[in-house]
Motif scaffolding. Structure first.
Motif, short mmCIF file in Angstrom:
data_model
loop_
_atom_site.label_atom_id
_atom_site.label_comp_id
_atom_site.label_asym_id
_atom_site.label_seq_id
_atom_site.Cartn_x
_atom_site.Cartn_y
_atom_site.Cartn_z
N GLY A 141 0.98 -1.18 -0.18
CA GLY A 141 0.17 -0.10 -0.02
C GLY A 141 0.78 1.30 0.09
O GLY A 141 0.70 2.59 -1.18
N GLY A 142 2.18 1.23 0.80
CA GLY A 142 2.54 1.93 0.23
C GLY A 142 3.90 2.20 -0.47
O GLY A 142 3.69 3.55 -1.14
N ALA A 143 4.13 1.78 -0.93
CA ALA A 143 4.82 1.12 -2.00
C ALA A 143 3.55 1.98 -3.24
O ALA A 143 4.44 2.99 -4.21
N MET A 144 2.56 1.82 -3.36
CA MET A 144 1.26 2.19 -4.40
C MET A 144 1.09 3.64 -4.17
O MET A 144 1.21 4.36 -5.54
N ARG A 145 1.23 4.06 -3.20
CA ARG A 145 0.84 5.38 -2.32
C ARG A 145 1.92 6.42 -3.48
O ARG A 145 1.76 7.12 -3.70
N ILE A 179 -6.08 -1.15 0.75
CA ILE A 179 -5.01 -1.35 1.20
C ILE A 179 -3.57 -0.31 1.55
O ILE A 179 -3.13 -0.19 2.74
N GLY A 180 -5.25 1.20 2.15
CA GLY A 180 -4.25 2.47 3.09
C GLY A 180 -3.41 3.22 2.21
O GLY A 180 -3.15 3.41 2.58
N THR A 181 -3.92 3.55 1.28
CA THR A 181 -2.83 4.42 -0.36
C THR A 181 -3.39 5.58 0.31
O THR A 181 -2.74 6.84 0.08
N ASN A 182 -5.08 5.98 0.84
CA ASN A 182 -5.67 7.23 0.93
C ASN A 182 -4.84 7.08 2.31
O ASN A 182 -4.64 8.32 3.30
N ILE A 183 -3.15 6.96 3.22
CA ILE A 183 -2.85 6.77 4.67
C ILE A 183 -1.36 7.29 4.38
O ILE A 183 -0.79 6.67 4.30
N ALA A 184 -1.13 8.56 4.72
CA ALA A 184 0.22 9.10 4.51
C ALA A 184 1.53 8.34 5.78
O ALA A 184 2.84 7.78 6.00
N GLN A 188 -2.05 -0.33 11.12
CA GLN A 188 -3.57 -0.15 11.60
C GLN A 188 -5.03 -0.70 10.61
O GLN A 188 -5.82 -1.39 11.34
N TYR A 189 -5.10 0.10 9.96
CA TYR A 189 -6.10 0.20 8.75
C TYR A 189 -6.14 -1.38 7.84
O TYR A 189 -7.15 -1.51 7.93
N VAL A 190 -4.93 -1.21 7.63
CA VAL A 190 -5.36 -2.97 6.89
C VAL A 190 -5.06 -3.78 7.88
O VAL A 190 -5.97 -4.63 7.92
N HIS A 191 -4.57 -3.97 9.04
CA HIS A 191 -5.13 -5.07 10.01
C HIS A 191 -6.48 -5.29 9.93
O HIS A 191 -7.54 -6.49 10.68
N GLU A 192 -7.37 -3.76 10.23
CA GLU A 192 -9.02 -3.73 10.74
C GLU A 192 -9.51 -4.07 9.26
O GLU A 192 -10.38 -5.00 9.61
N GLU A 193 -8.79 -3.67 8.52
CA GLU A 193 -9.88 -4.33 7.51
C GLU A 193 -9.66 -5.62 6.82
O GLU A 193 -10.58 -7.00 6.46
N LEU A 208 -2.71 9.76 -7.45
CA LEU A 208 -3.11 9.38 -5.77
C LEU A 208 -4.89 9.16 -5.78
O LEU A 208 -5.18 10.36 -5.55
N PRO A 209 -5.47 8.98 -6.15
CA PRO A 209 -6.84 8.85 -5.82
C PRO A 209 -7.06 9.00 -4.01
O PRO A 209 -6.21 9.05 -3.32
N SER A 210 -7.78 9.68 -3.56
CA SER A 210 -8.47 9.83 -2.90
C SER A 210 -8.85 8.61 -2.01
O SER A 210 -8.48 8.87 -0.15
N GLU A 211 -9.47 7.97 -2.24
CA GLU A 211 -9.30 6.64 -1.32
C GLU A 211 -9.06 5.85 -1.89
O GLU A 211 -8.41 5.98 -2.06
N SER A 212 -8.60 4.80 -0.78
CA SER A 212 -8.04 3.38 -0.34
C SER A 212 -8.29 3.10 -1.85
O SER A 212 -9.03 2.75 -1.85
N MET A 213 -6.73 2.51 -2.01
CA MET A 213 -7.05 1.18 -2.77
C MET A 213 -7.52 0.12 -2.25
O MET A 213 -7.18 -0.40 -1.76
N VAL A 214 -7.64 -0.70 -2.77
CA VAL A 214 -8.18 -2.68 -2.57
C VAL A 214 -7.33 -3.57 -3.59
O VAL A 214 -7.23 -3.65 -4.45
N ALA A 215 -6.87 -3.98 -2.91
CA ALA A 215 -6.11 -5.76 -3.31
C ALA A 215 -6.99 -6.73 -3.47
O ALA A 215 -7.86 -6.66 -2.64
N MET A 216 -7.32 -7.60 -3.77
CA MET A 216 -7.57 -9.14 -4.25
C MET A 216 -6.55 -9.75 -3.41
O MET A 216 -5.68 -10.13 -4.26
N ALA A 217 -6.94 -10.87 -2.26
CA ALA A 217 -5.55 -12.23 -1.96
C ALA A 217 -6.76 -13.07 -1.86
O ALA A 217 -7.44 -13.47 -1.73
#
Length: 508
Positions: free
Chosen positions: A273-277, A319-324, A331-336, A286-295
């Motif tokens: 997420g940090g790399a894509m951001r 994946i939290g691309t909207n979080i600097a 934390q966000y990724v874990h909750e999601e 960079l979009p304002s919404e978080s990008m999403v990964a399929m696992a």
């Protein structure tokens, strides 16, 4: 699931997976390995994985899904090739060559795998001079990540001697079924569909009820929000780029300890997420919404190891691309991820894989081809922005022909609407995060590889400022003991009114 990968295949979107595996021949008995030795080594182990000598047999008029049959004309030297890098033989040259090999579709009339031995790796950091690589390609219709590990096990050993037992008998291919026999199988399969549907309905009902109850209780939510459209969600060309970075598994484990309940997978997703951001922010996209990964999630049972085909379900994770803040992103990724796991477990991951089998093969094939030919990737909202797939490896060294496996980087398919995939391999105390993308979408793969490295370093620095989190405490189970189960001998009766049930805590 298997046929979906076949139907999505076009000259621009070959649907195979693979890896770049690098070997150090200095550990071999004679300190070198010839191409002839590699051929002999694989030939002696063909009986250990069915994928090696099986091919597809298509049912006439596509009245049923294809069947796996033995290839009576199997030729090992067609599947194992040999090339060398020009000097200086560095990492970038290896990635370019691997990308060229990966971009070429496979011959679907033969067993769906290829190995290319690449010599001349004389200038790759962290790799002994004189090492060689094997670039593998295996069609996704034949294997998923777990059955791919079975193929890895077939050609590797835990020591440099590589001793193996010969097969009980010489391989004799099964008789190739005729078109009439394939049509007969298709008819039987069609007649059995109502029975499978009834059985599936019974299997699915508890999961639906569990999902409904979970939603009512607020245990999880079904919506992940809008998936933003990015450069990775349009059409793709036939050209690929490949690169990656590897990290210390112990350092990643140390990072996860800084947030209660976090997993290694959570840390890897936060790094991606940090790399894509970083990458998209550098291009002002960079979009304002978080990008999403399929696992992908393996639902392969133990008794299905070695079987051909795919046994995978999937879950989606923002994946939290909207979080600097790197640690806030973890934390966000874990909750999601916890929410997605709860929803997937409630619905039943294995049952999810069965749904696709109910669709007639002709209809599913037509739908997949129309999606590609009509350019639907540019017309409909994306379901996710990337794929992150984790393939677990052993914590001890592996050997092939006596040569030690030094490191391994994954490769995966990209297709219309999904222009980047991140295969993650763990091996011998290291974890590699690789990526495959389209060259038109990502003309600067080294830039993105550096984004992965920087994202890891920033997350590690942020995590080391946090204390180690207390272990997650699970609720104490409570046992309900009926009064009738009390001992036969009792004290004198008390005048106080006794309850009918006695609650006994497991902690007492």
């Amino acid at each position: 699931m298997d046929t979906a990968f076949l139907y999505l295949e076009t000259p621009r979107t070959p649907m195979h997976i693979g890896s770049i595996a690098i070997y150090d021949p200095s550990t071999a008995p004679n300190s070198f390995v010839r191409f002839k030795d590699i051929l002999t080594h694989i030939e002696e182990r063909l009986h250990l994985a069915k994928s090696f000598r099986r091919k597809l047999a298509n049912v006439p008029l596509s009245l049923d899904y294809p069947y796996w049959i033995d290839d009576p004309d199997f030729d090992l030297e067609y599947h194992v090739r040999h090339i060398a890098l020009p000097q200086p033989g560095d990492w970038r040259q290896l990635c370019i060559q691997a990308a060229r090999l990966h971009s070429r579709p496979m011959d679907l009339t033969k067993p769906l795998w290829e190995f290319t031995v690449i010599e001349g790796l004389n200038n790759v950091p962290g790799v002994p001079k004189g090492s060689y690589a094997i670039v593998s390609k295996i069609h996704h219709a034949a294997i998923d990540g777990v059955s791919g590990v079975d193929i890895m096990n077939a050609v590797h050993s835990l020591d440099n001697t590589g001793a193996i037992s010969a097969p009980d008998r010489a391989w004799v291919p099964e008789r190739t079924p005729t078109s009439v026999e394939l049509l007969a199988r298709a008819q039987i399969n069609t007649l059995a569909t109502p029975v499978r549907l009834a059985r599936m309905a019974g299997d699915v009902a508890p999961g639906l009820l569990k999902s409904a109850m979970g939603l009512i209780r607020g245990n999880f939510r079904t919506s992940i929000g809008r998936v933003p459209r990015t450069r990775f969600n349009g059409s793709v060309t036939q050209n690929r780029v490949i690169d990656g970075r590897d990290f210390s598994l112990n350092e990643i484990k140390d990072i996860r300890l800084r947030w209660q309940g976090a997993t290694v997978n959570d840390v890897v997703v936060a790094i991606v997420g940090g790399a894509m951001r970083k990458y998209l922010k550098g291009k002002s996209e960079l979009p304002s919404e978080s990008m999403v990964a399929m696992a992908p999630i393996s639902v392969r049972a133990k008794d299905e190891r070695g079987a051909l085909g795919n046994q995978v379900a999937a879950m989606t994770i923002p994946i939290g691309t909207n979080i600097a803040d790197p640690f806030g992103r973890l934390q966000y990724v874990h909750e999601e991820a916890e929410n997605s796991k709860a929803l997937t477990n409630a619905a039943g991951a294995r049952q999810m894989t069965e749904y696709a089998r109910l669709m007639p093969s002709t209809l599913s094939g037509l739908a997949a081809r129309l999606y590609v030919r009509l350019g639907m990737a540019n017309r409909i909202a994306p379901m996710f922005n990337t794929v992150i797939t984790n393939i677990p490896g052993p914590p001890v060294p592996l050997y092939m022909n006596g040569a030690r496996l030094v490191t391994q980087f994954g490769m995966g398919p990209v297709f219309e609407g999904m222009g980047i995939i991140h295969p993650v391999f763990s091996y011998c105390g290291r974890i590699s995060v690789a990526f495959t993308s389209d060259r038109a979408i990502m003309p600067d793969p080294e830039n993105y590889a550096n984004c992965l490295q920087e994202s890891f370093e920033e997350l590690k620095a942020a995590a080391m400022k946090k204390p180690v989190a207390a272990p997650k405490v699970e609720p104490v189970p409570v046992a309900v003991v009926p009064e009738s189960s009390a001992p036969a001998k009792r004290k004198a009766k008390s005048h106080k009114k006794k309850p009918k049930l006695t609650i006994v805590s497991a902690a007492e």
